[in-house]
Design an enzyme around this catalytic site. Structure first.
Site, mmCIF file in Angstrom:
data_model
loop_
_atom_site.group_PDB
_atom_site.id
_atom_site.type_symbol
_atom_site.label_atom_id
_atom_site.label_comp_id
_atom_site.label_asym_id
_atom_site.label_seq_id
_atom_site.Cartn_x
_atom_site.Cartn_y
_atom_site.Cartn_z
ATOM 1 N N GLY A 46 -10.533 6.788 -5.461
ATOM 2 C CA GLY A 46 -9.454 6.712 -4.467
ATOM 3 C C GLY A 46 -9.826 7.068 -3.047
ATOM 4 N N GLU A 100 -11.371 14.058 -0.838
ATOM 5 C CA GLU A 100 -10.441 13.609 -1.896
ATOM 6 C C GLU A 100 -9.375 12.704 -1.287
ATOM 7 O OE1 GLU A 100 -9.430 13.078 -4.737
ATOM 8 O OE2 GLU A 100 -9.678 14.710 -6.145
ATOM 9 N N ASP A 101 -8.796 11.845 -2.112
ATOM 10 C CA ASP A 101 -7.681 11.024 -1.634
ATOM 11 C C ASP A 101 -6.385 11.823 -1.605
ATOM 12 O OD1 ASP A 101 -7.530 11.191 -4.421
ATOM 13 O OD2 ASP A 101 -7.177 9.062 -4.741
ATOM 14 N N ASP A 104 -2.720 16.735 -5.959
ATOM 15 C CA ASP A 104 -1.414 16.688 -6.621
ATOM 16 C C ASP A 104 -1.216 18.038 -7.322
ATOM 17 O OD1 ASP A 104 0.890 15.130 -7.545
ATOM 18 O OD2 ASP A 104 -0.117 14.971 -9.464
ATOM 19 N N LYS A 132 0.359 17.062 -1.951
ATOM 20 C CA LYS A 132 1.755 17.201 -2.406
ATOM 21 C C LYS A 132 2.004 18.674 -2.753
ATOM 22 C CE LYS A 132 1.954 12.760 -4.864
ATOM 23 N NZ LYS A 132 2.053 12.186 -6.223
ATOM 24 N N PHE A 153 5.127 9.040 -5.912
ATOM 25 C CA PHE A 153 3.898 8.299 -6.209
ATOM 26 C C PHE A 153 3.576 7.342 -5.065
ATOM 27 C CE2 PHE A 153 1.215 5.051 -8.057
ATOM 28 C CZ PHE A 153 0.283 5.828 -8.716
ATOM 29 N N VAL A 154 2.379 7.503 -4.509
ATOM 30 C CA VAL A 154 1.970 6.652 -3.391
ATOM 31 C C VAL A 154 0.790 5.762 -3.788
ATOM 32 C CG1 VAL A 154 2.821 8.156 -1.551
ATOM 33 C CG2 VAL A 154 0.531 8.532 -2.485
ATOM 34 N N ASP A 160 -4.579 3.798 -6.102
ATOM 35 C CA ASP A 160 -4.217 2.692 -6.982
ATOM 36 C C ASP A 160 -2.988 2.981 -7.838
ATOM 37 O OD1 ASP A 160 -5.504 4.682 -8.644
ATOM 38 O OD2 ASP A 160 -5.593 3.158 -10.198
HETATM 39 P P1 5GP Z 1 -4.613 16.478 -9.477
HETATM 40 O O1 5GP Z 1 -5.679 17.004 -10.365
HETATM 41 O O2 5GP Z 1 -4.568 17.117 -8.115
HETATM 42 O O3 5GP Z 1 -3.271 16.523 -10.155
HETATM 43 O O4 5GP Z 1 -4.888 14.943 -9.374
HETATM 44 C C1 5GP Z 1 -5.470 14.313 -8.305
HETATM 45 C C2 5GP Z 1 -5.710 12.854 -8.673
HETATM 46 O O5 5GP Z 1 -4.529 12.273 -9.283
HETATM 47 C C3 5GP Z 1 -5.963 12.050 -7.418
HETATM 48 O O6 5GP Z 1 -7.320 12.036 -7.087
HETATM 49 C C4 5GP Z 1 -5.409 10.692 -7.795
HETATM 50 O O7 5GP Z 1 -6.395 9.947 -8.475
HETATM 51 C C5 5GP Z 1 -4.280 10.991 -8.765
HETATM 52 N N1 5GP Z 1 -2.957 11.003 -8.086
HETATM 53 C C6 5GP Z 1 -2.152 12.063 -7.902
HETATM 54 N N2 5GP Z 1 -1.031 11.711 -7.256
HETATM 55 C C7 5GP Z 1 -1.140 10.382 -6.998
HETATM 56 C C8 5GP Z 1 -0.275 9.433 -6.343
HETATM 57 O O8 5GP Z 1 0.824 9.717 -5.820
HETATM 58 N N3 5GP Z 1 -0.749 8.150 -6.274
HETATM 59 C C9 5GP Z 1 -1.930 7.771 -6.805
HETATM 60 N N4 5GP Z 1 -2.277 6.486 -6.672
HETATM 61 N N5 5GP Z 1 -2.766 8.642 -7.441
HETATM 62 C C10 5GP Z 1 -2.362 9.934 -7.532
#
Ligand code: 5GP
Length: 175
Positions: A46, A100-101, A104, A132, A153-154, A160
């Site tokens: 991402g 990182e993208d 979350d 977030k 969700f973006v 993606d």
């Molecule tokens: P975390 O471990 O912080 O919960 O997850 C991060 C990963 O979840 C991101 O690198 C991404 O791949 C995915 N992710 C979390 N939220 C979103 C969202 O709103 N949209 C998309 N496309 N991916 C997300």
């Protein structure tokens, strides 16, 4: 409006806003690393577009490398272990900027950071395009944040939905 598979997305952060915010993050990074040569470590998939835009704006001498995070189920503790794949160079003594993208729950970046730190870099900072805060489940120290967004969700600009929708110049949100 954009339809990806069964879902409809509407505009959220436009191209000009993305570009100017990323340029201002690059100015801060340039200042913070003035006498250093940071190693940009991009978490695929991402973050590739964010990383490219950031790199275009950096003027400090820097290198870039790419990692993936593989997950597999585990029976104890956190439940999931996210293991770094594809890191072939030594990080010892490096000033690492993890890119990182989106953060979350924060669990992915926390585990990536721990694994990076176990290789004894000189320093580790984190740059994320999106964050977030409401979804956060663990403490994370984010040094460069593009945008704090609500818990929706973006997609787009590298992010993606089921593998699709990465190829846009803006970020969209699920309708
Ligand atoms: P975390 O471990 O912080 O919960 O997850 C991060 C990963 O979840 C991101 O690198 C991404 O791949 C995915 N992710 C979390 N939220 C979103 C969202 O709103 N949209 C998309 N496309 N991916 C997300």
């Amino acid at each position: 409006m954009l339809t990806v598979k069964d879902k409809t997305f509407v505009p959220f952060i436009d191209k000009a806003t993305l570009e100017s915010r990323i340029a201002s993050l690059a100015v801060r990074i340039d200042e913070d690393y003035r006498d250093k040569e940071p190693l940009i470590v991009v978490v695929l998939n991402g973050a590739f577009m964010f990383a490219a835009e950031l790199m275009k704006n950096l003027t400090v001498p820097c290198r870039i490398t790419f990692i993936r995070v593989g997950s597999y189920a585990q029976t104890q503790s956190t439940g999931v272990v996210r293991q770094i794949l594809g890191l072939h160079e030594s990080l010892e003594g490096e000033d690492v900027i993890l890119v990182e993208d989106i953060v979350d729950t924060g669990l992915t970046i926390r585990q990536v950071r721990q694994q990076i730190e176990s290789q004894h870099p000189a320093s580790v900072r984190i740059a994320t395009l999106l964050f977030k805060p409401e979804a956060l489940q663990t403490e994370v120290n984010l040094d460069y944040v593009g945008f704090e967004i609500e818990n929706r969700f973006v997609l787009g600009f590298g992010l993606d939905y089921d593998g699709f929708g990465r190829n846009t110049k803006e970020i969209l949100v699920l309708q």
